[in-house]
Design a protein around this motif. Structure first.
Motif, PDB file in Angstrom:
ATOM      1  N   LEU A 143     -17.314 -26.935 -77.857  1.00 21.81           N
ATOM      2  CA  LEU A 143     -16.452 -26.950 -79.041  1.00 21.81           C
ATOM      3  C   LEU A 143     -15.517 -28.151 -79.005  1.00 21.81           C
ATOM      4  O   LEU A 143     -15.339 -28.850 -80.006  1.00 21.81           O
ATOM      5  N   GLN A 144     -14.923 -28.386 -77.840  1.00 25.94           N
ATOM      6  CA  GLN A 144     -14.004 -29.508 -77.684  1.00 25.94           C
ATOM      7  C   GLN A 144     -14.730 -30.834 -77.892  1.00 25.94           C
ATOM      8  O   GLN A 144     -14.195 -31.771 -78.504  1.00 25.94           O
ATOM      9  N   LYS A 145     -15.960 -30.917 -77.395  1.00 33.09           N
ATOM     10  CA  LYS A 145     -16.742 -32.139 -77.544  1.00 33.09           C
ATOM     11  C   LYS A 145     -16.973 -32.450 -79.026  1.00 33.09           C
ATOM     12  O   LYS A 145     -16.800 -33.594 -79.477  1.00 33.09           O
ATOM     13  N   THR A 146     -17.347 -31.454 -79.791  1.00 31.74           N
ATOM     14  CA  THR A 146     -17.564 -31.650 -81.228  1.00 31.74           C
ATOM     15  C   THR A 146     -16.278 -32.069 -81.924  1.00 31.74           C
ATOM     16  O   THR A 146     -16.274 -32.985 -82.766  1.00 31.74           O
ATOM     17  N   LEU A 147     -15.178 -31.417 -81.579  1.00 34.72           N
ATOM     18  CA  LEU A 147     -13.890 -31.754 -82.197  1.00 34.72           C
ATOM     19  C   LEU A 147     -13.455 -33.167 -81.829  1.00 34.72           C
ATOM     20  O   LEU A 147     -12.927 -33.909 -82.669  1.00 34.72           O
ATOM     21  N   ASP A 148     -13.672 -33.555 -80.577  1.00 36.92           N
ATOM     22  CA  ASP A 148     -13.297 -34.901 -80.145  1.00 36.92           C
ATOM     23  C   ASP A 148     -14.143 -35.966 -80.841  1.00 36.92           C
ATOM     24  O   ASP A 148     -13.665 -37.073 -81.105  1.00 36.92           O
ATOM     25  N   GLU A 149     -15.393 -35.635 -81.134  1.00 35.16           N
ATOM     26  CA  GLU A 149     -16.291 -36.599 -81.765  1.00 35.16           C
ATOM     27  C   GLU A 149     -16.100 -36.665 -83.277  1.00 35.16           C
ATOM     28  O   GLU A 149     -16.595 -37.601 -83.918  1.00 35.16           O
ATOM     29  N   PHE A 150     -15.394 -35.688 -83.847  1.00 32.77           N
ATOM     30  CA  PHE A 150     -15.257 -35.644 -85.303  1.00 32.77           C
ATOM     31  C   PHE A 150     -14.622 -36.910 -85.852  1.00 32.77           C
ATOM     32  O   PHE A 150     -15.109 -37.487 -86.832  1.00 32.77           O
ATOM     33  N   SER A 151     -13.544 -37.356 -85.258  1.00 31.80           N
ATOM     34  CA  SER A 151     -12.811 -38.499 -85.781  1.00 31.80           C
ATOM     35  C   SER A 151     -13.686 -39.746 -85.813  1.00 31.80           C
ATOM     36  O   SER A 151     -13.732 -40.458 -86.827  1.00 31.80           O
ATOM     37  N   ASN A 152     -14.388 -40.027 -84.703  1.00 30.24           N
ATOM     38  CA  ASN A 152     -15.255 -41.208 -84.665  1.00 30.24           C
ATOM     39  C   ASN A 152     -16.374 -41.102 -85.686  1.00 30.24           C
ATOM     40  O   ASN A 152     -16.702 -42.087 -86.370  1.00 30.24           O
ATOM     41  N   TYR A 153     -16.967 -39.923 -85.806  1.00 27.59           N
ATOM     42  CA  TYR A 153     -18.053 -39.724 -86.765  1.00 27.59           C
ATOM     43  C   TYR A 153     -17.542 -39.900 -88.188  1.00 27.59           C
ATOM     44  O   TYR A 153     -18.181 -40.576 -89.012  1.00 27.59           O
ATOM     45  N   PHE A 154     -16.392 -39.293 -88.467  1.00 27.41           N
ATOM     46  CA  PHE A 154     -15.824 -39.388 -89.814  1.00 27.41           C
ATOM     47  C   PHE A 154     -15.539 -40.833 -90.190  1.00 27.41           C
ATOM     48  O   PHE A 154     -15.913 -41.300 -91.274  1.00 27.41           O
TER      49      PHE A 154
ATOM     50  N   PRO B  56     -15.422 -16.662 -79.154  1.00 24.61           N
ATOM     51  CA  PRO B  56     -15.942 -15.443 -78.500  1.00 24.61           C
ATOM     52  C   PRO B  56     -17.467 -15.390 -78.416  1.00 24.61           C
ATOM     53  O   PRO B  56     -18.011 -14.671 -77.564  1.00 24.61           O
ATOM     54  N   LEU B  57     -18.165 -16.124 -79.255  1.00 25.83           N
ATOM     55  CA  LEU B  57     -19.623 -16.151 -79.203  1.00 25.83           C
ATOM     56  C   LEU B  57     -20.143 -17.131 -78.164  1.00 25.83           C
ATOM     57  O   LEU B  57     -21.305 -17.043 -77.743  1.00 25.83           O
ATOM     58  N   ILE B  58     -19.312 -18.088 -77.766  1.00 28.08           N
ATOM     59  CA  ILE B  58     -19.742 -19.174 -76.884  1.00 28.08           C
ATOM     60  C   ILE B  58     -19.117 -19.036 -75.498  1.00 28.08           C
ATOM     61  O   ILE B  58     -19.767 -19.320 -74.481  1.00 28.08           O
ATOM     62  N   GLU B  59     -17.847 -18.624 -75.482  1.00 29.85           N
ATOM     63  CA  GLU B  59     -17.098 -18.380 -74.237  1.00 29.85           C
ATOM     64  C   GLU B  59     -17.052 -19.613 -73.338  1.00 29.85           C
ATOM     65  O   GLU B  59     -17.033 -19.512 -72.119  1.00 29.85           O
ATOM     66  N   ASP B  60     -17.103 -20.757 -73.968  1.00 33.27           N
ATOM     67  CA  ASP B  60     -17.012 -22.030 -73.248  1.00 33.27           C
ATOM     68  C   ASP B  60     -16.385 -23.036 -74.211  1.00 33.27           C
ATOM     69  O   ASP B  60     -16.964 -23.331 -75.260  1.00 33.27           O
ATOM     70  N   SER B  61     -15.230 -23.544 -73.863  1.00 27.53           N
ATOM     71  CA  SER B  61     -14.510 -24.438 -74.771  1.00 27.53           C
ATOM     72  C   SER B  61     -15.098 -25.848 -74.792  1.00 27.53           C
ATOM     73  O   SER B  61     -14.853 -26.602 -75.745  1.00 27.53           O
ATOM     74  N   GLN B  62     -15.883 -26.224 -73.773  1.00 30.51           N
ATOM     75  CA  GLN B  62     -16.323 -27.607 -73.661  1.00 30.51           C
ATOM     76  C   GLN B  62     -17.192 -28.074 -74.834  1.00 30.51           C
ATOM     77  O   GLN B  62     -16.934 -29.144 -75.393  1.00 30.51           O
TER      78      GLN B  62
ATOM     79  N   TRP C  98     -10.724 -26.991 -86.031  1.00 27.54           N
ATOM     80  CA  TRP C  98     -10.109 -26.382 -84.837  1.00 27.54           C
ATOM     81  C   TRP C  98     -10.012 -24.871 -85.010  1.00 27.54           C
ATOM     82  O   TRP C  98     -10.276 -24.099 -84.079  1.00 27.54           O
ATOM     83  N   GLN C  99      -9.604 -24.448 -86.208  1.00 24.27           N
ATOM     84  CA  GLN C  99      -9.446 -23.012 -86.453  1.00 24.27           C
ATOM     85  C   GLN C  99     -10.806 -22.312 -86.452  1.00 24.27           C
ATOM     86  O   GLN C  99     -10.924 -21.186 -85.954  1.00 24.27           O
ATOM     87  N   LEU C 100     -11.818 -22.953 -86.997  1.00 19.11           N
ATOM     88  CA  LEU C 100     -13.158 -22.377 -86.952  1.00 19.11           C
ATOM     89  C   LEU C 100     -13.666 -22.312 -85.518  1.00 19.11           C
ATOM     90  O   LEU C 100     -14.307 -21.328 -85.127  1.00 19.11           O
ATOM     91  N   ALA C 101     -13.372 -23.332 -84.729  1.00 20.06           N
ATOM     92  CA  ALA C 101     -13.769 -23.325 -83.313  1.00 20.06           C
ATOM     93  C   ALA C 101     -13.132 -22.139 -82.587  1.00 20.06           C
ATOM     94  O   ALA C 101     -13.795 -21.448 -81.797  1.00 20.06           O
TER      95      ALA C 101
ATOM     96  N   TYR D  36     -24.776 -21.164 -81.212  1.00 25.21           N
ATOM     97  CA  TYR D  36     -23.510 -21.134 -81.943  1.00 25.21           C
ATOM     98  C   TYR D  36     -22.734 -22.444 -81.779  1.00 25.21           C
ATOM     99  O   TYR D  36     -22.038 -22.882 -82.700  1.00 25.21           O
ATOM    100  N   ALA D  37     -22.891 -23.078 -80.610  1.00 23.45           N
ATOM    101  CA  ALA D  37     -22.279 -24.392 -80.415  1.00 23.45           C
ATOM    102  C   ALA D  37     -22.922 -25.425 -81.323  1.00 23.45           C
ATOM    103  O   ALA D  37     -22.247 -26.284 -81.911  1.00 23.45           O
ATOM    104  N   GLU D  38     -24.251 -25.340 -81.456  1.00 27.00           N
ATOM    105  CA  GLU D  38     -24.971 -26.266 -82.338  1.00 27.00           C
ATOM    106  C   GLU D  38     -24.588 -26.007 -83.798  1.00 27.00           C
ATOM    107  O   GLU D  38     -24.460 -26.941 -84.591  1.00 27.00           O
ATOM    108  N   PHE D  39     -24.404 -24.751 -84.135  1.00 30.18           N
ATOM    109  CA  PHE D  39     -23.961 -24.391 -85.481  1.00 30.18           C
ATOM    110  C   PHE D  39     -22.614 -25.035 -85.789  1.00 30.18           C
ATOM    111  O   PHE D  39     -22.423 -25.656 -86.849  1.00 30.18           O
ATOM    112  N   PHE D  40     -21.680 -24.935 -84.872  1.00 30.67           N
ATOM    113  CA  PHE D  40     -20.370 -25.540 -85.093  1.00 30.67           C
ATOM    114  C   PHE D  40     -20.479 -27.052 -85.246  1.00 30.67           C
ATOM    115  O   PHE D  40     -19.805 -27.658 -86.090  1.00 30.67           O
ATOM    116  N   ASN D  41     -21.337 -27.668 -84.458  1.00 30.22           N
ATOM    117  CA  ASN D  41     -21.516 -29.115 -84.548  1.00 30.22           C
ATOM    118  C   ASN D  41     -22.077 -29.511 -85.915  1.00 30.22           C
ATOM    119  O   ASN D  41     -21.643 -30.507 -86.507  1.00 30.22           O
ATOM    120  N   GLU D  42     -23.017 -28.736 -86.444  1.00 29.05           N
ATOM    121  CA  GLU D  42     -23.579 -29.035 -87.762  1.00 29.05           C
ATOM    122  C   GLU D  42     -22.551 -28.836 -88.864  1.00 29.05           C
ATOM    123  O   GLU D  42     -22.488 -29.628 -89.814  1.00 29.05           O
TER     124      GLU D  42
END
Length: 514
Positions: free
Chosen positions: A335-346, A327-333, A319-322, A238-244
């Motif tokens: 999710l936070q990593k993907t969100l933090d990397e979004f700006s640089n990737y974009f 509840p499926l991942i139960e670990d914010s790290q 952020w809202q999707l994260a 599910y973490a990989e899904f969010f990253n994709e």
């Protein structure tokens, strides 16, 4: 058309409301509700996308049933039509349950290549999710969505697509500018298609209701059918899904920026988890380059969804999707990593895109300053975005910037303005000289990245006006033009917005009314 090929895996896999009741209500515990589309007494087909129909596996229209299906007047016996429930954040605020208020699913087609395509009517009547509305659509909004979704497809921006468009033969009352002056307009219905219409809001709904078993089932379904590249298991899946989803979203917004598209209503319920452009409401291609431009009167005065804010808002929506997937991942790290990397990737993808528009072989460290200078010049001189890059391809054939660019401004330039333009062109020539590719290769990059034709709002306005008066000439011409947007097939379309349309409702800004 081979209507027998329409299947319905979604309704078989998820709990639904099977009552065929269109009474508008909350539907806890379900993801869809069965609903029949309305029928129309005197519908008339406006346009049918035969090529798309053959691509997705439906084929040509061959019978009265086929035409009636396009109007929503015939339902193949093997299918049960339905609308889905979802939620969302609208203009930054939680709106609770929303759902398909004007969209009704026919089901899914699988073509000979194994590609899946969802099919739905839009404007075929009320559903349980219509929120006190009538579920109808006016001709105006239907033409806009059909044509712009097709335009985006041929511009190589991921999008839903239009299969057909019909007059319904009835009038629909709308207040186009929310000014207290509702008026009857011609009604229309369209069939639109996409690989899937799954949205951020589908996940938000079940997560907000704490229906976590259903949330897991929805995520597993989405990954299985639309993200086969994800092979991990457990919470990592599910973490990989969010990253994709994050990457696809970033790439879609960069595509919007490349062609000058402004969505206008980037609510989370209008965001596709597949990174597709969906729900074409008060959108616009930008005419003059303006990072603060919003096409939506409802977006004033904050301009939350302005052209220059779309990357930022995409990240906010993620952020809202994260939060919904937590509840499926139960670990914010992760999710936070993907969100933090979004700006640089974009911004990396964005700047690489700009390099191609300018004909640069590679992104260099100094290009950030160059792009900032360009943006400043474009804004201050009110330059037409599309035409600027069209003219730039002819730079080698014209020594005078004033002569080359003289007719693409939305203000009268003075000598200082022309000096600013000349100074920028000098910087551009210097940057071009640093290329390690030939000028021919540079121009090839530009020509593949910069459309000669974009579907401007004033053209849509004129097309809608003609259709209201029983004419299809401009519609057919636009359809022809949008299928080859990187070729200047119609020079009369390669001009800036006529001044007479500067303050005309529907030509620069629109409301959400449809």
């Amino acid at each position: 058309m081979n209507l027998d090929k329409i299947i319905q895996p979604f309704t078989k896999e998820f709990p639904g409301d099977l009552s065929y009741n269109t009474y508008q209500r909350q539907t806890p515990g379900v993801l869809f509700s069965l609903v029949n589309p309305v029928t129309f007494e005197n519908p008339e087909l406006i346009i049918f996308n035969e090529k798309l129909s053959e691509e997705i596996g439906l084929g040509k229209t061959e019978s009265d049933h086929d035409i009636a299906f396009l109007h929503s007047n015939y339902i193949p016996p093997q299918i049960k039509t339905y609308a889905t429930a979802y939620a969302g954040h609208q203009f930054g605020n939680w709106a609770g349950q929303l759902g398909d208020g004007r969209a009704i699913y026919a089901g899914e087609i699988i073509n000979e290549k194994g590609q899946k395509t969802e099919i739905q009517w839009k404007g075929a009547g009320a559903t349980p999710y219509s929120r006190n509305a009538d579920g109808r659509a006016v001709l105006r909004s239907t033409v806009r969505e059909y044509l712009m979704s097709e335009a985006m497809h041929f511009l190589n921006v991921p999008t839903s697509r239009g299969l057909s468009m019909s007059f319904t033969g009835e009038n629909v009352v709308r207040d186009i500018m929310y000014s207290g002056n509702p008026k009857p307009e011609m009604g229309a219905v369209m069939i639109r298609t996409a690989e899937s219409f799954l949205r951020f809001g589908h996940f938000e709904l079940v997560s907000a209701r704490k229906e976590y078993d259903l949330l897991k089932k929805l995520a597993d379904f989405t990954i299985k059918y639309y993200f086969p590249e994800i092979t991990s298991e457990g919470k990592e899946k599910y973490a990989e899904f969010f990253n994709e989803v994050s990457k696809r979203t970033a790439e879609m917004i960069v595509g919007w920026s490349r062609v000058g598209f402004t969505h206008g209503v980037m609510n989370t319920d209008n965001m596709s988890v597949l990174g597709l452009t969906i729900d074409y409401g008060p959108f616009s291609m930008i005419d003059e380059y303006d990072l603060n431009f919003t096409p939506n009167t409802t977006d004033l005065p904050g301009r939350r969804y302005a052209f220059g804010q779309q990357g930022k808002i995409a990240q906010w929506n993620l952020w809202q999707l994260a939060n919904a997937l937590f509840p499926l991942i139960e670990d914010s790290q992760p999710l936070q990593k993907t969100l933090d990397e979004f700006s640089n990737y974009f911004w990396l993808k964005h700047d690489e895109m700009l390099c191609k528009k300018f004909g640069f072989d590679d992104l260099k460290e100094s290009d950030e300053d160059f792009f900032n200078d360009w943006q400043r010049m474009m804004q201050e001189l009110k330059v037409d975005y599309t035409l600027f890059f069209t003219k730039l391809e002819y730079l080698d054939k014209c020594e005078s910037s004033k002569e080359l660019f003289g007719d693409i401004f939305y203000k009268d330039l003075n000598e200082n303005d022309y000096k600013q333009l000349d100074d920028f062109i000098k910087k551009y020539r210097t940057r071009l000289s640093a290329n390690e590719i030939s000028r021919e290769e540079s121009l090839d990059l530009m020509q593949k990245s910069n459309p000669k034709f974009t579907l401007r709002n004033y053209l849509l306005f004129e097309c809608i006006d003609e259709l209201n008066n029983g004419k299809k000439d401009l519609l057919n011409k636009i359809v022809n033009a949008l299928q080859n947007p990187y070729v200047e097939k119609y020079p009369e379309f390669s001009v800036k917005r006529p001044a007479k349309y500067d303050d005309t409702p529907g030509c620069s800004m629109l409301s959400c009314s449809s």
